[in-house]
Enzyme design. Structure first.
Site, PDB file in Angstrom:
ATOM      1  N   ASP A  24       0.848  -1.195   0.000  1.00  0.00           N
ATOM      2  CA  ASP A  24       0.000   0.000   0.000  1.00  0.00           C
ATOM      3  C   ASP A  24       0.876   1.234   0.000  1.00  0.00           C
ATOM      4  OD1 ASP A  24      -2.396   1.576   0.295  1.00  0.00           O
ATOM      5  OD2 ASP A  24      -3.286  -0.133   1.318  1.00  0.00           O
ATOM      6  N   HIS A 119      -4.332   6.112   2.889  1.00  0.00           N
ATOM      7  CA  HIS A 119      -4.863   4.771   2.658  1.00  0.00           C
ATOM      8  C   HIS A 119      -4.104   3.683   3.399  1.00  0.00           C
ATOM      9  CE1 HIS A 119      -6.097   1.116   0.441  1.00  0.00           C
ATOM     10  NE2 HIS A 119      -7.226   1.777   0.302  1.00  0.00           N
ATOM     11  N   SER A 340     -11.133  -2.641  -0.004  1.00  0.00           N
ATOM     12  CA  SER A 340      -9.841  -2.353   0.641  1.00  0.00           C
ATOM     13  C   SER A 340      -9.951  -2.465   2.150  1.00  0.00           C
ATOM     14  CB  SER A 340      -9.369  -0.939   0.306  1.00  0.00           C
ATOM     15  OG  SER A 340      -8.710  -0.898  -0.910  1.00  0.00           O
TER      16      SER A 340
END
Length: 546
Positions: A24, A119, A340
């Site tokens: 990520d 994120h 996600s």
């Protein structure tokens, strides 16, 4: 006696700690919650000396991408209302504010910037939500900027001379170079993770069919000056994904001691019909996860009777965001939705199962997770297991597997014949907090200007229109077309009365080989029967990221 024996078995494994590698970007490595749980800090000499990798400091998260405090307040409020819309719908006042902000191009760009910047932190918070003896290893590759641990890419675009080739040959060479970049980076990541003896890899990202179709159409015109006909474009796309799947499967089978957990994607499509890499790779040591809204498949979530394994919570999920956005230095939480968010939920469960019985193989862990889930008839044609993950059953089966076969452990773990004390946290050291406690903690952490609820955030749209295949129906009732009244949440105090309306669908954030575009922004509403934002007024979904 049975309970005592189970508890003693748990204590025997208390010192073991599983690690989750997270592919990520946007990690706050200095966050006081994440920092102590990161395996072998990126600054370790041993890590820096590992050939083929570059290590960077954490400067990209020491400064917020949104400096203005009022702007970040509005971004957080927007995320909160988007999440609330997925869960239960908005009041008319909330809906009008949300609609105006959604039409403001400048504001929506800030929402996307914030998502990209947070994120990895968000996903890591979910991966660590239960079980104290779990660590994470932030890692990225596949063309996401601001890396933590990055694959050193020796295959650069344009490296192979194209001058003596025809335009069509140059286009085909370009496709080959893209395949090499994606597959070589994934291979390096797997090799590195294997050498570190990391047991679980979380991949909340995906290359989608629509992105590749669009990218190839654009690239062909760049090389030839002509439009490519659709049958030929489809053929190139199918061959591209077929080769990605082949190489990915070969790499994953070469590392049978790693369990790969992938997000299914946020296009609301059937992965059996539409390509999605790497989630469509089916090997014994990989799990593909769909996002659930309660007992139902979220409307934005991809699914697939032959390609998606199981469902996990993926709507209105609360997690931490980088500390640079906190005004007083306290932990700050924000809601998000997407596959996600569902993937790290399963990664966390896999790590807890390993902590319970370290002798289990990835294939065994996968069996336990899939076969102890709560089966739902309406999910039978949406995913392989037709079920939603059940942590309690899975952890009980993992504990029982120490003294009996996997088949027996799964059967007993799911049966409820052997009760387990609620206060015993099988997968970690301290007992897990209750949902009520977690909700209270999260709500207290929000800036006072926001009056949030446990809610979510959608995903950004993938850039391309679906191929000429009929879009499958979601498994749940459609979201209503009007914004219902909701008195449970007072209207946002910061909502301005008017905003410019320049409708702008959320642009896609995935590139042709941007596998790890995290999956948080998705199609606007989830498929719960509770009312939510009208599809016409809600933001488009984006690739896998928060």
């Amino acid at each position: 006696m049975i309970r005592l024996a189970l508890f003693l078995l748990f204590l025997a494994n208390a010192s073991y700690g599983a690690t989750i590698a997270i592919i990520d970007t946007g990690f706050d490595l200095d966050h006081d919650y994440l920092k102590p749980k990161i395996l072998k800090k990126e600054t370790d000499e041993e890590a820096i000396d590992f050939q083929g990798w570059d290590f960077f400091d954490n400067s990209h998260l020491k400064k917020p991408v949104i400096e203005d405090k009022s702007d970040i307040q509005e971004v957080l409020l927007y995320r909160t209302l988007r999440a609330k819309g997925h869960r239960e719908g908005l009041s008319m006042e909330e809906f009008e504010w949300y609609k105006k902000k959604n039409a403001d191009k400048t504001f929506m760009e800030k929402v996307r910037m914030f998502k990209k910047h947070s994120h990895g932190t968000f996903v890591a918070g979910i991966a660590l939500r239960e079980g104290e003896n779990i660590s994470i290893f932030p890692i990225r590759g596949l063309n996401i900027p601001n890396p933590v641990v990055v694959v050193e890419d020796n295959t650069k675009e344009g490296e192979i001379p194209l001058t003596a080739k025809t335009p069509d040959q140059k286009f085909e060479e370009d496709i080959k170079n893209s395949l090499d970049r994606v597959s070589k980076k994934f291979t390096k990541i797997c090799r590195y993770v294997s050498n570190k003896r990391i047991e679980v890899v979380n991949g909340s990202y995906g290359i989608t069919f629509k992105n590749i179709m669009t990218k190839f159409r654009e690239r062909y015109k760049e090389f030839t000056g002509k439009e490519i006909d659709e049958p030929r474009l489809l053929n190139y796309t199918n061959n591209y994904f077929a080769e990605l799947y082949r190489r990915g499967e070969k790499t994953m089978l070469r590392h049978p001691n790693i369990l790969f957990v992938f997000s299914a994607g946020n296009s609301g499509l059937d992965n059996d019909q539409y390509h999605h890499y790497p989630s469509r790779i089916k090997v014994p040591n990989a799990i593909t996860v769909a996002a659930m809204n309660g007992d139902y498949l979220a409307t934005f979530s991809n699914f697939g009777k032959a390609s998606v394994d199981i469902g996990a919570p993926g709507v209105a999920i609360l997690s931490i965001v980088p500390k640079v956005y906190s005004q007083d230095g306290s932990d700050l939480y924000s809601p998000a939705s997407g596959t996600s968010m569902a993937a790290p939920y399963i990664s966390n469960l896999a790590a807890q199962i390993l902590n319970t019985n370290p002798k289990l193989t990835p294939a065994n862990i996968k069996r336990i997770i899939l076969e102890t889930g709560d089966e739902k008839t309406h999910l039978n044609d949406k995913m392989i297991s037709g079920s939603i993950a059940n942590n309690h059953h899975a952890l009980k089966a993992a504990l029982l597997s120490k003294d009996m076969s996997i088949d027996q452990a799964i059967q007993l773990g799911k049966s409820g014949l052997i009760p387990m004390e609620d206060h015993v946290n099988i997968g970690g050291l301290p007992p897990a907090v209750t949902p009520e406690e977690m909700k209270k903690k999260v709500l207290e952490s929000f800036p006072s200007v926001i009056t949030p609820q446990e809610v979510d955030e959608p995903e950004e749209p993938t850039t391309v229109a679906p191929a000429p295949v009929t879009k499958p129906e979601s498994s749940l009732p459609k979201d209503p077309v009007t914004a219902p009244q909701d008195t449970s949440l007072p209207p946002p105090s910061t909502a301005p009365d008017a905003r410019p309306e320049s409708a702008d669908p959320v642009p896609a954030s995935q590139s042709v080989e941007q596998s790890p575009t995290p999956s948080e922004e998705l199609p606007a509403s989830s498929s719960q029967s509770a009312p939510s934002l009208p599809e016409a007024q809600s933001p488009e979904f984006a690739p896998s990221s928060p």
